[in-house]
Design an enzyme around this catalytic site. Structure first.
Site, PDB file in Angstrom:
ATOM      1  N   GLU A 135      26.145  65.335  54.760  1.00  0.00           N
ATOM      2  CA  GLU A 135      26.066  63.870  54.803  1.00  0.00           C
ATOM      3  C   GLU A 135      26.017  63.226  53.419  1.00  0.00           C
ATOM      4  O   GLU A 135      25.286  63.699  52.535  1.00  0.00           O
ATOM      5  CB  GLU A 135      24.820  63.440  55.576  1.00  0.00           C
ATOM      6  CG  GLU A 135      24.925  63.682  57.057  1.00  0.00           C
ATOM      7  CD  GLU A 135      23.888  62.892  57.831  1.00  0.00           C
ATOM      8  OE1 GLU A 135      23.436  61.835  57.355  1.00  0.00           O
ATOM      9  OE2 GLU A 135      23.521  63.366  58.910  1.00  0.00           O
ATOM     10  N   GLY A 153      28.969  61.733  62.669  1.00  0.00           N
ATOM     11  CA  GLY A 153      29.863  62.846  62.324  1.00  0.00           C
ATOM     12  C   GLY A 153      30.442  63.482  63.573  1.00  0.00           C
ATOM     13  O   GLY A 153      31.628  63.847  63.615  1.00  0.00           O
ATOM     14  N   CYS A 209      24.282  55.007  61.827  1.00  0.00           N
ATOM     15  CA  CYS A 209      23.648  56.323  61.979  1.00  0.00           C
ATOM     16  C   CYS A 209      23.471  56.567  63.475  1.00  0.00           C
ATOM     17  O   CYS A 209      22.693  55.861  64.128  1.00  0.00           O
ATOM     18  CB  CYS A 209      22.293  56.339  61.260  1.00  0.00           C
ATOM     19  SG  CYS A 209      21.398  57.885  61.504  1.00  0.00           S
ATOM     20  N   CYS A 266      24.552  65.283  62.879  1.00  0.00           N
ATOM     21  CA  CYS A 266      24.985  63.950  62.436  1.00  0.00           C
ATOM     22  C   CYS A 266      25.720  63.313  63.613  1.00  0.00           C
ATOM     23  O   CYS A 266      26.775  63.802  64.034  1.00  0.00           O
ATOM     24  CB  CYS A 266      25.901  64.062  61.218  1.00  0.00           C
ATOM     25  SG  CYS A 266      26.547  62.465  60.674  1.00  0.00           S
ATOM     26  N   HIS A 295      33.962  59.026  57.345  1.00  0.00           N
ATOM     27  CA  HIS A 295      33.917  60.474  57.613  1.00  0.00           C
ATOM     28  C   HIS A 295      35.242  61.128  57.264  1.00  0.00           C
ATOM     29  O   HIS A 295      36.311  60.596  57.598  1.00  0.00           O
ATOM     30  CB  HIS A 295      33.615  60.736  59.093  1.00  0.00           C
ATOM     31  CG  HIS A 295      32.238  60.339  59.476  1.00  0.00           C
ATOM     32  ND1 HIS A 295      31.183  61.219  59.449  1.00  0.00           N
ATOM     33  CD2 HIS A 295      31.730  59.134  59.842  1.00  0.00           C
ATOM     34  CE1 HIS A 295      30.074  60.576  59.801  1.00  0.00           C
ATOM     35  NE2 HIS A 295      30.381  59.311  60.046  1.00  0.00           N
TER      36      HIS A 295
HETATM   37  N1  LIG Z   1      24.636  59.773  55.785  1.00  0.00           N
HETATM   38  C1  LIG Z   1      25.314  58.797  56.587  1.00  0.00           C
HETATM   39  C2  LIG Z   1      24.367  57.943  57.391  1.00  0.00           C
HETATM   40  C3  LIG Z   1      23.551  58.706  58.413  1.00  0.00           C
HETATM   41  C4  LIG Z   1      24.386  59.353  59.528  1.00  0.00           C
HETATM   42  C5  LIG Z   1      23.527  60.018  60.568  1.00  0.00           C
HETATM   43  N2  LIG Z   1      22.694  61.054  60.216  1.00  0.00           N
HETATM   44  C6  LIG Z   1      24.086  60.050  61.968  1.00  0.00           C
HETATM   45  O1  LIG Z   1      23.419  60.630  62.841  1.00  0.00           O
HETATM   46  O2  LIG Z   1      25.119  59.424  62.216  1.00  0.00           O
HETATM   47  C7  LIG Z   1      26.182  57.889  55.692  1.00  0.00           C
HETATM   48  O3  LIG Z   1      25.928  57.809  54.478  1.00  0.00           O
HETATM   49  O4  LIG Z   1      27.105  57.261  56.207  1.00  0.00           O
END
Ligand SMILES: N[C@@H](CCC[C@H](N)C(=O)O)C(=O)O
Length: 277
Positions: A210, A222, A75, A219, A161
């Site tokens: 997400e 992301g 994250c 994100c 991703h």
């Molecule tokens: N939802 C993501 C994990 C969290 C990612 C995050 N918010 C970021 O800032 O990178 C997953 O399930 O991989």
């Protein structure tokens, strides 16, 4: 028992952060879901847990749980908040911090202007890294969603991703396609779905639906994945400013096996104690 926590955010991607070095607790999935609830709990996109490292070369172990209770590998916004948290709580005095995550080691550097730079490691494009059911590693893969064919970039930043290029993020069908891409059968561990608008070679706009949370205001991984995919396709050149709904990140990547760097802010919101049911 009362658990001390800190509420933080990175560009509006918000976190409950708990220190399990000086406190003891074991959180079950259903407890995490309840704490994440914005009406019945504290409310957050991810829970971040600070633990002692397993390896002597590392300063901390950093664990991440989505709002649905699932544990994930990485994250980016959380990593910056993690750095601010361990300094503020005086768990370290170092301004370069090495942490273990389920997605591999990360290095976090707190800059003089208080922005935090995270060495996010090298983006991986091979389908097995996500995992993604595809025969070969390509800059773009055809993906059929709801009877329509889209071209997506598939990138692992430790976590998976899918990046879809759109003309305008404001009108992109994030609410409709996001959940369908997240649970597409070709991503057996689900996927984070990014919608990227290229503004210029050094600037993009991005929205991310997400995995395990839904659309967030920002994100970090992301943003890294979108820039890596854009550079690989020849659409972008480092450095790239990523405009997210909650603010901007700066991403630098020289390509190939070099590490990708993400720089941005991390903010503390409030602290509290909560009884674990
Ligand atoms: N939802 C993501 C994990 C969290 C990612 C995050 N918010 C970021 O800032 O990178 C997953 O399930 O991989």
């Amino acid at each position: 028992m009362l658990l001390h926590f800190t509420k933080m955010h990175g560009l509006g991607n918000d976190f409950m952060v708990i220190d399990l070095i000086t406190q003891r607790a074991r959180l079950r999935d259903e407890q995490i879901r309840k704490l994440a609830d914005r009406r019945f709990g504290i409310g957050f996109d991810q829970l971040l847990v600070v633990e002692p490292p397993r390896s002597p070369d590392m300063d901390f172990r950093y664990r991440i749980f989505n709002a649905d209770g699932s544990e994930v590998e990485n994250c980016g916004n959380g990593a910056r908040c993690f750095a601010r948290f361990v300094l503020d709580q005086r768990l370290t005095h170092k301004r370069e911090i090495h942490v273990e995550t389920a997605g591999g080691p990360l290095t976090l550097v707190v800059n003089d202007d208080d922005q935090i730079t995270v060495d996010m490691g090298t983006p991986r494009f091979e389908p097995t890294a996500l995992p993604f059911d595809a025969a070969e590693d390509r800059p773009l893969h055809a993906l059929e969603v709801d009877g329509e064919r889209y071209e997506i970039g598939a990138v692992s930043m430790g976590n998976p991703h899918a990046v879809l290029r759109v003309d305008d993020v404001d009108s992109a069908p994030v609410e409709r396609l996001g959940p369908l891409i997240e649970r597409h059968p070709r991503f057996p561990r689900r996927v984070n779905a990014g919608f990227m608008q290229v503004v210029s070679p050094h600037e993009i706009r991005l929205r991310v639906f997400e995995r395990g949370t839904g659309e967030t205001l920002a994100c970090g991984t992301g943003a890294c994945a979108a820039v890596a995919s854009g550079i690989r396709q020849g659409l972008l050149e480092s450095p790239v400013t990523v405009h997210l709904r909650g603010g901007d990140l700066r991403i630098e990547w020289a390509g190939d096996e070099t590490p990708l760097l993400m720089t941005g802010p991390a903010e503390r919101v409030f602290e509290g104690r909560i009884a674990l049911a």
